[in-house]
Design a protein around this motif. Structure first.
Motif, PDB file in Angstrom:
ATOM      1  N   SER A 210     -22.177 -11.780  44.652  1.00  0.00           N
ATOM      2  CA  SER A 210     -22.859 -13.013  45.036  1.00  0.00           C
ATOM      3  C   SER A 210     -23.904 -13.433  44.005  1.00  0.00           C
ATOM      4  CB  SER A 210     -23.542 -12.834  46.397  1.00  0.00           C
ATOM      5  OG  SER A 210     -24.628 -11.924  46.292  1.00  0.00           O
ATOM      6  N   SER A 211     -24.131 -12.599  43.004  1.00  0.00           N
ATOM      7  CA  SER A 211     -25.247 -12.812  42.080  1.00  0.00           C
ATOM      8  C   SER A 211     -24.834 -12.484  40.655  1.00  0.00           C
ATOM      9  CB  SER A 211     -26.412 -11.887  42.446  1.00  0.00           C
ATOM     10  OG  SER A 211     -26.644 -11.883  43.832  1.00  0.00           O
ATOM     11  N   ARG A 212     -25.534 -13.078  39.696  1.00  0.00           N
ATOM     12  CA  ARG A 212     -25.376 -12.683  38.291  1.00  0.00           C
ATOM     13  C   ARG A 212     -26.559 -11.830  37.882  1.00  0.00           C
ATOM     14  NH1 ARG A 212     -23.458 -17.785  37.523  1.00  0.00           N
ATOM     15  NH2 ARG A 212     -21.359 -17.787  36.703  1.00  0.00           N
ATOM     16  N   PHE A 213     -26.303 -10.566  37.622  1.00  0.00           N
ATOM     17  CA  PHE A 213     -27.342  -9.677  37.091  1.00  0.00           C
ATOM     18  C   PHE A 213     -27.052  -9.419  35.626  1.00  0.00           C
ATOM     19  CE2 PHE A 213     -27.505  -8.418  41.648  1.00  0.00           C
ATOM     20  CZ  PHE A 213     -28.865  -8.532  41.871  1.00  0.00           C
ATOM     21  N   TRP A 214     -28.063  -9.556  34.784  1.00  0.00           N
ATOM     22  CA  TRP A 214     -27.907  -9.276  33.353  1.00  0.00           C
ATOM     23  C   TRP A 214     -28.857  -8.147  32.943  1.00  0.00           C
ATOM     24  CZ3 TRP A 214     -29.042 -15.073  32.052  1.00  0.00           C
ATOM     25  CH2 TRP A 214     -27.899 -15.849  32.292  1.00  0.00           C
ATOM     26  N   PRO A 215     -28.378  -7.207  32.115  1.00  0.00           N
ATOM     27  CA  PRO A 215     -29.301  -6.201  31.582  1.00  0.00           C
ATOM     28  C   PRO A 215     -30.333  -6.902  30.703  1.00  0.00           C
ATOM     29  CG  PRO A 215     -26.994  -5.630  31.117  1.00  0.00           C
ATOM     30  CD  PRO A 215     -27.002  -7.037  31.633  1.00  0.00           C
TER      31      PRO A 215
END
Ligand code: ATP
Ligand code: MG
Length: 287
Positions: A210-215
């Motif tokens: 449901s989300s975009r997580f980026w390092p």
């Protein structure tokens, strides 16, 4: 599962059962969809990652907004939930310009009627997070809509409440993720109304689906940062020249393993809890 549970629905990822008039059992499968098509290959434990992460966030945000979670079951993939009348909009918050937000900005200089500064590049952080609702398409792709169109669907008062709540949730989780070296670029929330006419957070929350997580360490504006979302699978599917209509392609072993590893890594980095520990005792995420 109780004998009485009645199958009432099937989403791309979840199976829904009615436990009684007021409670649903949500079972998260290991299905994965890309470009809104469910692929024939499953990602082992993906449903557990989504269920555990959602539970983790529900437990930590309940003072911001009530949520539907009643019980997290021992299998780590089913939850008993308050049955809600879901609002007919997808509640998206964007802190960065990615996906359809970037596409709309490039075409119109705006996203969902929010005017934005000129000259922003792909993945750039926005001056402040914005609420960018979308329609809930029964089939096909969701469509971004502006405030007026969303007010038409849910009413002005409810819209203002949903916008403020979604922004507060985004801000809380994005700060939390930042401390763990992850950027929450954007997220999609689903709210519903309970029997007392209260706004309640439902569905899944702040998961890689449901989300975009980026390092954070690899973040550079002006490109597409590597992410924990489905980009890995999407890239594989696109490399085949698939036309993005059903049926989708089978995934080879290395794509399955790589995708599972990304989901598990997202879980562990965000929660600080080992995935094995979760499998042994799922309620650990609620403490
Ligand atoms: P769609 O339902 O459009 O296929 P999806 O593929 O994302 O979307 P899933 O995530 O697989 O669907 O299934 C979850 C479904 O359950 C969604 O339609 C969601 O709106 C609905 N839902 C989630 N929480 C609740 C709740 N507490 N009460 C009623 N419905 C809920
Ligand atoms: Mg869903």
């Amino acid at each position: 599962m109780s004998e009485a549970a009645l199958h009432v629905g099937s989403g791309k990822v979840r199976e829904l059962y009615a436990l009684d008039d007021n409670r649903l059992l949500l079972l998260a499968s290991d299905r994965i969809s890309t470009f809104d098509v469910v692929l024939p290959t499953e990602i082992p434990d993906k449903g557990r990652v989504l269920t555990g992460l959602s539970g983790f966030w529900f437990a930590r945000t309940s003072d911001l907004v009530p949520n539907h979670l009643l019980t997290l079951r021992e299998d780590g993939r089913s939850t008993e939930c308050t049955r809600l009348e879901m609002l007919p909009i997808e509640c998206v918050v964007r802190g960065y310009l990615a996906g359809s937000g970037w596409k709309d900005y490039r075409a119109t200089g705006q996203v969902c009627g929010h005017p934005l500064p000129a000259g922003l590049v792909e993945s750039q952080q926005l001056p402040r997070p914005i609420f960018t609702p979308a329609t809930k398409a029964e089939t096909g792709h969701d469509e971004n809509i502006d405030r007026a169109a969303a007010v038409e669907l849910v009413g002005e008062e409810r819209f203002d409440e949903v916008e403020a709540t979604a922004l507060a949730l985004y801000s809380f989780v994005s700060d939390y993720a930042q401390e763990r070296g992850l950027i929450l670029a954007d997220t999609k929330l689903e709210f519903g109304i309970d029997g007392q006419d209260r706004l309640v957070l439902g569905d899944e929350a702040f998961t890689p689906d449901s989300s975009r997580f980026w390092p954070a360490g690899e973040y550079r504006p002006g490109g597409t940062p590597p992410s924990f979302d489905k980009q890995f699978v999407r890239d594989y599917c696109e490399s085949l020249g698939w036309d993005k209509t059903a049926p989708g392609p089978e995934l080879p072993e290395h794509v399955v393993t790589g995708t599972r590893a990304r989901y598990v890594e997202a879980f562990e980095r965000l929660t600080g809890i080992g995935f094995d520990e979760y499998l042994a005792d799922p309620v650990v995420v609620l403490r």
